[in-house]
Design a protein around this motif. Structure first.
Motif, PDB file in Angstrom:
ATOM      1  N   GLY A 100      30.044  48.795 -10.978  1.00 44.39           N
ATOM      2  CA  GLY A 100      29.523  47.449 -11.149  1.00 44.39           C
ATOM      3  C   GLY A 100      30.439  46.604 -11.989  1.00 44.39           C
ATOM      4  N   SER A 101      30.433  45.327 -11.678  1.00 45.31           N
ATOM      5  CA  SER A 101      31.224  44.385 -12.463  1.00 45.31           C
ATOM      6  C   SER A 101      30.372  43.176 -12.817  1.00 45.31           C
ATOM      7  N   LEU A 102      30.777  42.532 -13.868  1.00 47.39           N
ATOM      8  CA  LEU A 102      30.112  41.340 -14.375  1.00 47.39           C
ATOM      9  C   LEU A 102      31.199  40.364 -14.786  1.00 47.39           C
ATOM     10  N   THR A 103      31.027  39.124 -14.384  1.00 46.73           N
ATOM     11  CA  THR A 103      31.935  38.061 -14.797  1.00 46.73           C
ATOM     12  C   THR A 103      31.109  37.037 -15.564  1.00 46.73           C
ATOM     13  N   THR A 104      31.512  36.763 -16.801  1.00 51.17           N
ATOM     14  CA  THR A 104      30.785  35.792 -17.627  1.00 51.17           C
ATOM     15  C   THR A 104      31.704  34.628 -17.994  1.00 51.17           C
ATOM     16  N   LYS A 105      31.040  33.525 -18.343  1.00 49.58           N
ATOM     17  CA  LYS A 105      31.736  32.347 -18.861  1.00 49.58           C
ATOM     18  C   LYS A 105      31.134  32.072 -20.226  1.00 49.58           C
ATOM     19  N   GLY A 106      31.921  32.220 -21.258  1.00 43.69           N
ATOM     20  CA  GLY A 106      31.408  31.992 -22.605  1.00 43.69           C
ATOM     21  C   GLY A 106      30.530  33.128 -23.071  1.00 43.69           C
ATOM     22  N   ASP A 107      29.651  32.851 -24.052  1.00 44.51           N
ATOM     23  CA  ASP A 107      28.834  33.889 -24.662  1.00 44.51           C
ATOM     24  C   ASP A 107      27.527  34.169 -23.930  1.00 44.51           C
ATOM     25  N   ALA A 108      26.993  33.201 -23.227  1.00 45.28           N
ATOM     26  CA  ALA A 108      25.704  33.382 -22.575  1.00 45.28           C
ATOM     27  C   ALA A 108      25.871  34.005 -21.196  1.00 45.28           C
ATOM     28  N   LEU A 109      24.766  34.487 -20.649  1.00 48.03           N
ATOM     29  CA  LEU A 109      24.794  35.054 -19.304  1.00 48.03           C
ATOM     30  C   LEU A 109      24.633  33.992 -18.217  1.00 48.03           C
ATOM     31  N   ASN A 110      24.336  32.749 -18.611  1.00 46.30           N
ATOM     32  CA  ASN A 110      24.206  31.691 -17.605  1.00 46.30           C
ATOM     33  C   ASN A 110      25.459  31.639 -16.748  1.00 46.30           C
ATOM     34  N   ASP A 111      25.260  31.550 -15.448  1.00 47.46           N
ATOM     35  CA  ASP A 111      26.351  31.490 -14.468  1.00 47.46           C
ATOM     36  C   ASP A 111      27.148  32.784 -14.353  1.00 47.46           C
ATOM     37  N   ALA A 112      26.626  33.883 -14.900  1.00 42.09           N
ATOM     38  CA  ALA A 112      27.299  35.178 -14.767  1.00 42.09           C
ATOM     39  C   ALA A 112      27.218  35.644 -13.317  1.00 42.09           C
ATOM     40  N   ILE A 113      28.162  36.480 -12.917  1.00 41.38           N
ATOM     41  CA  ILE A 113      28.209  37.015 -11.555  1.00 41.38           C
ATOM     42  C   ILE A 113      28.176  38.542 -11.641  1.00 41.38           C
ATOM     43  N   PHE A 114      27.192  39.144 -10.960  1.00 46.64           N
ATOM     44  CA  PHE A 114      27.038  40.596 -10.912  1.00 46.64           C
ATOM     45  C   PHE A 114      27.399  41.092  -9.525  1.00 46.64           C
ATOM     46  N   ASP A 115      28.036  42.273  -9.460  1.00 45.31           N
ATOM     47  CA  ASP A 115      28.408  42.883  -8.179  1.00 45.31           C
ATOM     48  C   ASP A 115      28.328  44.399  -8.359  1.00 45.31           C
ATOM     49  N   PHE A 116      27.413  45.056  -7.606  1.00 40.20           N
ATOM     50  CA  PHE A 116      27.184  46.495  -7.751  1.00 40.20           C
ATOM     51  C   PHE A 116      27.255  47.211  -6.416  1.00 40.20           C
ATOM     52  N   THR A 117      27.754  48.429  -6.448  1.00 40.14           N
ATOM     53  CA  THR A 117      27.736  49.333  -5.302  1.00 40.14           C
ATOM     54  C   THR A 117      27.226  50.681  -5.781  1.00 40.14           C
ATOM     55  N   VAL A 118      26.241  51.209  -5.067  1.00 41.59           N
ATOM     56  CA  VAL A 118      25.621  52.483  -5.431  1.00 41.59           C
ATOM     57  C   VAL A 118      25.816  53.466  -4.290  1.00 41.59           C
ATOM     58  N   LYS A 119      26.279  54.660  -4.606  1.00 41.21           N
ATOM     59  CA  LYS A 119      26.421  55.735  -3.619  1.00 41.21           C
ATOM     60  C   LYS A 119      25.071  56.425  -3.468  1.00 41.21           C
ATOM     61  N   ILE A 120      24.465  56.296  -2.291  1.00 44.17           N
ATOM     62  CA  ILE A 120      23.148  56.870  -2.041  1.00 44.17           C
ATOM     63  C   ILE A 120      23.159  58.388  -2.196  1.00 44.17           C
ATOM     64  N   GLU A 121      24.262  59.019  -1.826  1.00 43.83           N
ATOM     65  CA  GLU A 121      24.401  60.480  -1.914  1.00 43.83           C
ATOM     66  C   GLU A 121      24.090  60.984  -3.326  1.00 43.83           C
ATOM     67  N   SER A 122      24.215  60.112  -4.328  1.00 42.74           N
ATOM     68  CA  SER A 122      24.036  60.537  -5.721  1.00 42.74           C
ATOM     69  C   SER A 122      22.590  60.481  -6.199  1.00 42.74           C
ATOM     70  N   ILE A 123      21.642  60.267  -5.285  1.00 40.04           N
ATOM     71  CA  ILE A 123      20.228  60.204  -5.679  1.00 40.04           C
ATOM     72  C   ILE A 123      19.820  61.510  -6.340  1.00 40.04           C
ATOM     73  N   ASN A 124      19.004  61.403  -7.401  1.00 37.01           N
ATOM     74  CA  ASN A 124      18.613  62.583  -8.154  1.00 37.01           C
ATOM     75  C   ASN A 124      17.183  62.408  -8.650  1.00 37.01           C
TER      76      ASN A 124
END
Length: 189
Positions: free
Chosen positions: A53-77
């Motif tokens: 996962g990655s996160l891109t922020t502008k400044g100190d707040a989370l406003n306008d942040a961009i999240f991008d995640f990939t999860v491998k289903i094979e890893s379910i536990n």
């Protein structure tokens, strides 16, 4: 000369205002958890162990942040190997055909409560993309000898039928609503 100095100062201020910070999820201090009703009388807990996962922020707040995640289903536990294998089968996630699930944010905004945000995005499971909304509690940032870290907790509930996970269509054995609770720590890049 004063005008040039003022112009340079304004340009510098503008560039620094729009500077973005890149963060990468720290899997050693994060967890992607879920729970679902079983037979209407108990709850089964599980998690995914392999994700990026990655996160891109502008400044100190989370406003306008961009999240991008990939999860491998094979890893379910779920701590039960037979159940995990069943969840990977065509009855549930069909992992051979759909090995990953993804989340891409579309908007994040602060609420009236301190350190609380609403995160909207697109969740894709089994080739189906749906809009989801997470309630996010921002834990803050810390700087130490390992660098700068940022932490948060995100929660949502989805309907598994929306993603063609339709084993037990009456939902008497396996509930239809899946509660997702994610604890995240990001490392500044």
């Amino acid at each position: 000369m004063k005008k040039i100095i003022t112009l340079v100062a304004l340009v510098f201020f503008s560039v620094s205002t729009f500077a973005q910070t890149q963060w990468t999820v720290d899997p050693y201090h994060s967890s992607l958890n879920f729970n679902i009703s079983h037979s209407g009388i108990s709850i089964v807990n599980g998690k995914f162990l392999d994700y990026t996962g990655s996160l891109t922020t502008k400044g100190d707040a989370l406003n306008d942040a961009i999240f991008d995640f990939t999860v491998k289903i094979e890893s379910i536990n779920t701590h039960v190997e037979d159940r995990d294998n069943h969840l990977k089968s065509a009855d549930f996630f069909e992992v051979e055909k759909y090995p990953e699930m993804t989340f891409k944010s579309t908007k994040i905004s602060a609420t009236e409560k301190s350190n609380q945000y609403i995160l909207k995005g697109e969740l894709t499971i089994k080739g189906v993309t749906k809009d989801v909304v997470f309630d996010v509690h921002y834990g803050g940032k810390v700087k130490n000898n390992q660098g700068e870290k940022l932490g948060m907790k995100a929660e949502t509930t989805i309907n598994r039928f929306d993603y063609n996970i339709d084993y037990d269509p009456t939902a008497t054995g396996v509930g239809k609503e899946v509660n997702i609770v994610i604890h995240l720590q990001f490392a500044k890049q």
